[in-house]
Design a protein around this motif. Structure first.
Motif, PDB file in Angstrom:
ATOM      1  N   PHE A  20       0.834  -1.192   0.000  1.00 53.74           N
ATOM      2  CA  PHE A  20       0.000   0.000   0.000  1.00 53.74           C
ATOM      3  C   PHE A  20       0.874   1.250   0.000  1.00 53.74           C
ATOM      4  CE2 PHE A  20       0.388  -1.492   4.350  1.00 53.74           C
ATOM      5  CZ  PHE A  20       0.745  -0.353   5.052  1.00 53.74           C
ATOM      6  N   VAL A  21       0.278   2.344  -0.459  1.00 54.79           N
ATOM      7  CA  VAL A  21       0.990   3.610  -0.608  1.00 54.79           C
ATOM      8  C   VAL A  21       1.017   4.343   0.724  1.00 54.79           C
ATOM      9  CG1 VAL A  21       1.048   5.826  -1.807  1.00 54.79           C
ATOM     10  CG2 VAL A  21       0.265   3.773  -3.007  1.00 54.79           C
ATOM     11  N   SER A  22       2.222   4.701   1.175  1.00 60.20           N
ATOM     12  CA  SER A  22       2.374   5.461   2.406  1.00 60.20           C
ATOM     13  C   SER A  22       2.387   6.965   2.132  1.00 60.20           C
ATOM     14  CB  SER A  22       3.664   5.057   3.122  1.00 60.20           C
ATOM     15  OG  SER A  22       3.891   5.854   4.252  1.00 60.20           O
ATOM     16  N   LYS A  23       3.109   7.370   1.067  1.00 62.67           N
ATOM     17  CA  LYS A  23       3.203   8.794   0.727  1.00 62.67           C
ATOM     18  C   LYS A  23       3.246   8.968  -0.780  1.00 62.67           C
ATOM     19  CE  LYS A  23       5.944  10.038   4.843  1.00 62.67           C
ATOM     20  NZ  LYS A  23       7.260  10.567   5.289  1.00 62.67           N
ATOM     21  N   ILE A  24       2.654  10.053  -1.271  1.00 61.69           N
ATOM     22  CA  ILE A  24       2.777  10.474  -2.663  1.00 61.69           C
ATOM     23  C   ILE A  24       3.497  11.814  -2.654  1.00 61.69           C
ATOM     24  CG2 ILE A  24       1.548  11.133  -4.759  1.00 61.69           C
ATOM     25  CD1 ILE A  24      -0.709   9.288  -3.926  1.00 61.69           C
ATOM     26  N   LEU A  25       4.622  11.879  -3.342  1.00 61.56           N
ATOM     27  CA  LEU A  25       5.501  13.045  -3.239  1.00 61.56           C
ATOM     28  C   LEU A  25       5.539  13.887  -4.505  1.00 61.56           C
ATOM     29  CD1 LEU A  25       8.390  11.161  -1.420  1.00 61.56           C
ATOM     30  CD2 LEU A  25       6.648  12.590  -0.374  1.00 61.56           C
ATOM     31  N   VAL A  26       4.658  13.610  -5.473  1.00 60.98           N
ATOM     32  CA  VAL A  26       4.625  14.372  -6.729  1.00 60.98           C
ATOM     33  C   VAL A  26       3.191  14.715  -7.073  1.00 60.98           C
ATOM     34  CG1 VAL A  26       6.755  13.388  -7.672  1.00 60.98           C
ATOM     35  CG2 VAL A  26       4.575  12.202  -8.030  1.00 60.98           C
ATOM     36  N   ASN A  27       3.025  15.534  -8.107  1.00 59.23           N
ATOM     37  CA  ASN A  27       1.682  15.865  -8.591  1.00 59.23           C
ATOM     38  C   ASN A  27       1.689  15.914 -10.122  1.00 59.23           C
ATOM     39  OD1 ASN A  27       3.031  18.583  -7.337  1.00 59.23           O
ATOM     40  ND2 ASN A  27       2.234  18.949  -9.404  1.00 59.23           N
ATOM     41  N   ASN A  28       0.522  15.884 -10.707  1.00 56.78           N
ATOM     42  CA  ASN A  28       0.409  15.894 -12.169  1.00 56.78           C
ATOM     43  C   ASN A  28       1.083  17.127 -12.763  1.00 56.78           C
ATOM     44  OD1 ASN A  28      -0.963  13.496 -12.465  1.00 56.78           O
ATOM     45  ND2 ASN A  28      -2.989  14.434 -12.328  1.00 56.78           N
ATOM     46  N   GLY A  29       1.805  16.904 -13.873  1.00 57.38           N
ATOM     47  CA  GLY A  29       2.463  17.993 -14.575  1.00 57.38           C
ATOM     48  C   GLY A  29       3.855  18.311 -14.061  1.00 57.38           C
ATOM     49  N   GLN A  30       4.220  17.771 -12.907  1.00 54.64           N
ATOM     50  CA  GLN A  30       5.533  18.054 -12.328  1.00 54.64           C
ATOM     51  C   GLN A  30       6.631  17.354 -13.124  1.00 54.64           C
ATOM     52  OE1 GLN A  30       5.759  17.175  -8.141  1.00 54.64           O
ATOM     53  NE2 GLN A  30       8.003  17.126  -8.134  1.00 54.64           N
ATOM     54  N   TYR A  31       7.754  18.064 -13.328  1.00 57.92           N
ATOM     55  CA  TYR A  31       8.905  17.428 -13.972  1.00 57.92           C
ATOM     56  C   TYR A  31       9.739  16.750 -12.896  1.00 57.92           C
ATOM     57  CZ  TYR A  31      12.966  16.439 -16.804  1.00 57.92           C
ATOM     58  OH  TYR A  31      13.978  15.772 -17.456  1.00 57.92           O
ATOM     59  N   ILE A  32      10.070  15.499 -13.133  1.00 55.81           N
ATOM     60  CA  ILE A  32      10.852  14.743 -12.149  1.00 55.81           C
ATOM     61  C   ILE A  32      12.142  14.245 -12.794  1.00 55.81           C
ATOM     62  CG2 ILE A  32       8.942  14.092 -10.658  1.00 55.81           C
ATOM     63  CD1 ILE A  32      10.123  11.459 -12.970  1.00 55.81           C
ATOM     64  N   ASN A  33      13.176  14.150 -11.967  1.00 52.84           N
ATOM     65  CA  ASN A  33      14.453  13.576 -12.367  1.00 52.84           C
ATOM     66  C   ASN A  33      14.522  12.131 -11.901  1.00 52.84           C
ATOM     67  OD1 ASN A  33      15.813  15.998 -13.509  1.00 52.84           O
ATOM     68  ND2 ASN A  33      15.570  16.794 -11.422  1.00 52.84           N
ATOM     69  N   PRO A  34      15.441  11.366 -12.456  1.00 53.49           N
ATOM     70  CA  PRO A  34      15.557   9.966 -12.027  1.00 53.49           C
ATOM     71  C   PRO A  34      15.839   9.826 -10.529  1.00 53.49           C
ATOM     72  CG  PRO A  34      16.729  10.293 -14.080  1.00 53.49           C
ATOM     73  CD  PRO A  34      16.311  11.642 -13.617  1.00 53.49           C
ATOM     74  N   SER A  35      16.421  10.845  -9.908  1.00 48.87           N
ATOM     75  CA  SER A  35      16.747  10.775  -8.481  1.00 48.87           C
ATOM     76  C   SER A  35      15.575  11.166  -7.588  1.00 48.87           C
ATOM     77  CB  SER A  35      17.934  11.696  -8.173  1.00 48.87           C
ATOM     78  OG  SER A  35      17.633  13.038  -8.520  1.00 48.87           O
ATOM     79  N   ASP A  36      14.484  11.663  -8.170  1.00 50.26           N
ATOM     80  CA  ASP A  36      13.337  12.108  -7.376  1.00 50.26           C
ATOM     81  C   ASP A  36      12.457  10.927  -6.977  1.00 50.26           C
ATOM     82  OD1 ASP A  36      14.185  14.719  -7.670  1.00 50.26           O
ATOM     83  OD2 ASP A  36      12.908  15.097  -9.418  1.00 50.26           O
ATOM     84  N   THR A  37      12.011  10.936  -5.716  1.00 48.60           N
ATOM     85  CA  THR A  37      11.105   9.894  -5.228  1.00 48.60           C
ATOM     86  C   THR A  37       9.668  10.267  -5.573  1.00 48.60           C
ATOM     87  OG1 THR A  37      12.577   9.309  -3.396  1.00 48.60           O
ATOM     88  CG2 THR A  37      10.271   8.672  -3.185  1.00 48.60           C
TER      89      THR A  37
END
Length: 383
Positions: A206-223
Motif C-alpha cells: 500500500f501507498v504510504s506517501k505520494i511526493l509528486v503531482n500531475n504535470g511536475q517534472y521529475i528527475n531519475p533521483s526524485d522519489t
C-alpha cells in the motif's frame, strides 16, 4: 519518724499505687477496644436482603493446571527493509497518478505515467541500430565469402566484424534500457513508438506517501512514492521487568487490537532487546504468522503469552479483590458474617487465580460471586 508522718507517707503511697493501677486498667481497656475495632473492620455482617441483592455465592480452594499469562502491549511498525522509495528510471513530466495515500496495490500495477520526448528518441535509436545491425550482418557474411576466395583483404573482413560487434553491443544496451522502462523491444516497431512510460509497482502493498503531482517534472533521483510491503510488518511489544525471564525468542503469542479484541492473530517473537528502559520494561519484536489487513503501521495492539504450566491451588478470579495494591478474599464465617483476608496471588487468567501459601484456607468457604460488593460494603462501613 513520728506517727503522724508515717500516716501521711502511707496515704501518699496508697494514692500513687491506686493511680498507677487505674492508668493500667484504662490503657488495657483502650488497647482491647482498639484491637476489637481493628478486628471488626475486617468483617462485614449482611442481612438476608443484602445477600439476596448481592447474589452472593461461595466456593472452595481447588487444584488446577495453570499457565502463567504474560500480557504485552505495543504498536505495529514496518521493518525498514520493507519501506521502499519508488522513482522513475528516466526523467519526465508526470502525466497521471493512479493511486492515493493509503491505496492498496498489486505487483505490476501501474502507479503513475511519465511522459518525455527522450522516450521517443530511445525507441528510435533502438530501431535504427537494429536496422544497421542487420546491414552489418549481411556485409560481414559477404566479406567472409570474399575473403575465402581472396577477393577482399583480411583488413576489410576485420573492419566488418568490428562494425557488427559494435552495433550488436549497442543494440543489446538499448534493449536493456527499454526493458527497464517497461517497453518490450521485441515487439517494438515504427508504428508503436510512444512518448509515455508506466511506473509499475515492484510488489504488492500500500501507498504510504505520494511526493509528486500531475504535470511536475521529475528527475531519475526524485522519489515519486513511498511504498510499504506488509510482509515486513513487525510488532513492537513492551515486556515488564518481572516478566522478562518468561518471554523467549521463538515463542508463539496471540495479538489483537482494541477495536476487535475477539479476533486474535498468531505471531512469533523474533527478537528481544537486551536492556531495561526507565519505565521498567524491555522491547520484544514479533512477526505475524499470517498477514492481517486490520493491522496497520502505528496501531496500538495487545499480546498474550502463555508460559510456565503448573499444577497449583487457586480460586475463581472473581473471588480475589484488590485494594490499595494488595489482594484479598472473603472467608464465610457463618451466620451471614464474612471476613476479609489478605492473600498472595501467583499466575492468573480471566477465570482462575493461583493462591500462594494457601494451605490455611483449605476446606474453608470462600466468597465467589459478590466479593467486590463485600469489599465496598466493608470500606463504606470503615469510613
Amino acid at each position: 519518724m513520728s506517727l503522724k508522718n508515717i500516716s501521711i507517707y502511707s496515704l501518699s503511697l496508697v494514692l500513687i499505687l491506686s493511680s498507677c493501677s487505674g492508668k493500667k486498667e484504662e490503657e488495657k481497656t483502650v488497647y482491647e477496644s482498639t484491637k476489637f475495632k481493628e478486628k471488626d473492620q475486617n468483617t462485614v455482617q449482611l442481612s438476608d436482603q443484602q445477600i439476596k441483592s448481592v447474589g452472593l455465592t461461595t466456593t472452595f480452594l481447588e487444584n488446577k493446571t495453570m499457565e502463567k499469562l504474560v500480557r504485552l502491549n505495543g504498536t505495529v511498525d514496518i521493518a525498514p527493509s520493507h519501506i521502499s522509495s519508488l522513482s522513475s528510471i528516466m526523467g519526465g513530466h508526470i502525466k497521471s497518478i493512479n493511486v492515493i495515500n493509503g491505496s492498496r496495490f498489486s505487483k505490476g500495477q501501474v502507479l503513475a505515467v511519465v511522459e518525455d520526448p527522450q522516450f521517443i528518441q530511445l525507441q528510435q535509436d533502438y530501431l535504427v541500430t537494429k536496422a544497421q545491425l542487420e546491414s552489418a550482418r549481411l556485409n560481414l557474411n559477404r566479406q567472409k565469402d570474399l575473403n575465402t576466395s581472396k577477393a577482399s583483404s583480411d583488413k576489410t573482413l576485420q573492419t566488418a566484424q568490428a562494425d557488427y560487434s559494435t552495433l550488436n553491443a549497442t543494440l543489446r544496451g538499448l534493449e536493456e534500457k527499454l526493458r527497464i522502462i517497461g517497453i518490450n523491444a521485441k515487439s517494438l516497431n515504427s508504428s508503436n513508438i510512444r512518448s509515455r512510460i508506466n511506473v509499475y509497482a515492484p510488489f504488492s502493498g500500500f501507498v504510504s506517501k505520494i511526493l509528486v503531482n500531475n504535470g511536475q517534472y521529475i528527475n531519475p533521483s526524485d522519489t515519486l512514492f513511498e511504498l510499504i510491503n506488509p510482509t515486513g510488518l513487525l510488532l513492537e511489544l513492551k515486556v515488564f521487568e518481572n516478566d522478562i525471564n518468561d518471554v523467549k525468542i521463538g515463542q508463539e503469542i496471540l495479538v489483537y487490537n482494541n477495536q476487535n479484541p475477539e479476533k486474535k492473530s498468531k505471531a512469533k517473537i523474533i527478537s528481544l532487546v537486551p536492556s531495561i528502559e526507565n519505565g521498567g520494561s524491555s522491547d520484544a519484536i514479533a512477526k505475524l504468522s499470517t498477514l492481517n489487513p486490520d493491522f496497520i503501521k502505528g496501531m496500538y495492539i495487545n499480546g498474550e503469552v502463555s508460559v510456565n504450566s503448573r499444577y497449583t491451588l487457586g480460586l475463581p478470579s472473581e473471588s480475589v479483590v484488590s485494594f490499595e495494591n494488595k489482594n484479598y478474599i472473603f472467608e464465610d464465617l457463618g451466620n451471614k458474617k464474612y471476613k476479609m483476608t489478605p492473600v498472595n496471588t501467583g499466575i492468573y487468567d480471566d477465570h482462575f487465580t493461583e493462591i500462594l501459601k494457601a494451605e490455611h484456607l483449605k476446606e474453608k468457604k470462600i466468597v465467589q460471586k459478590g466479593a467486590y460488593s463485600l469489599l465496598m460494603l466493608l470500606k463504606n462501613k470503615a469510613e
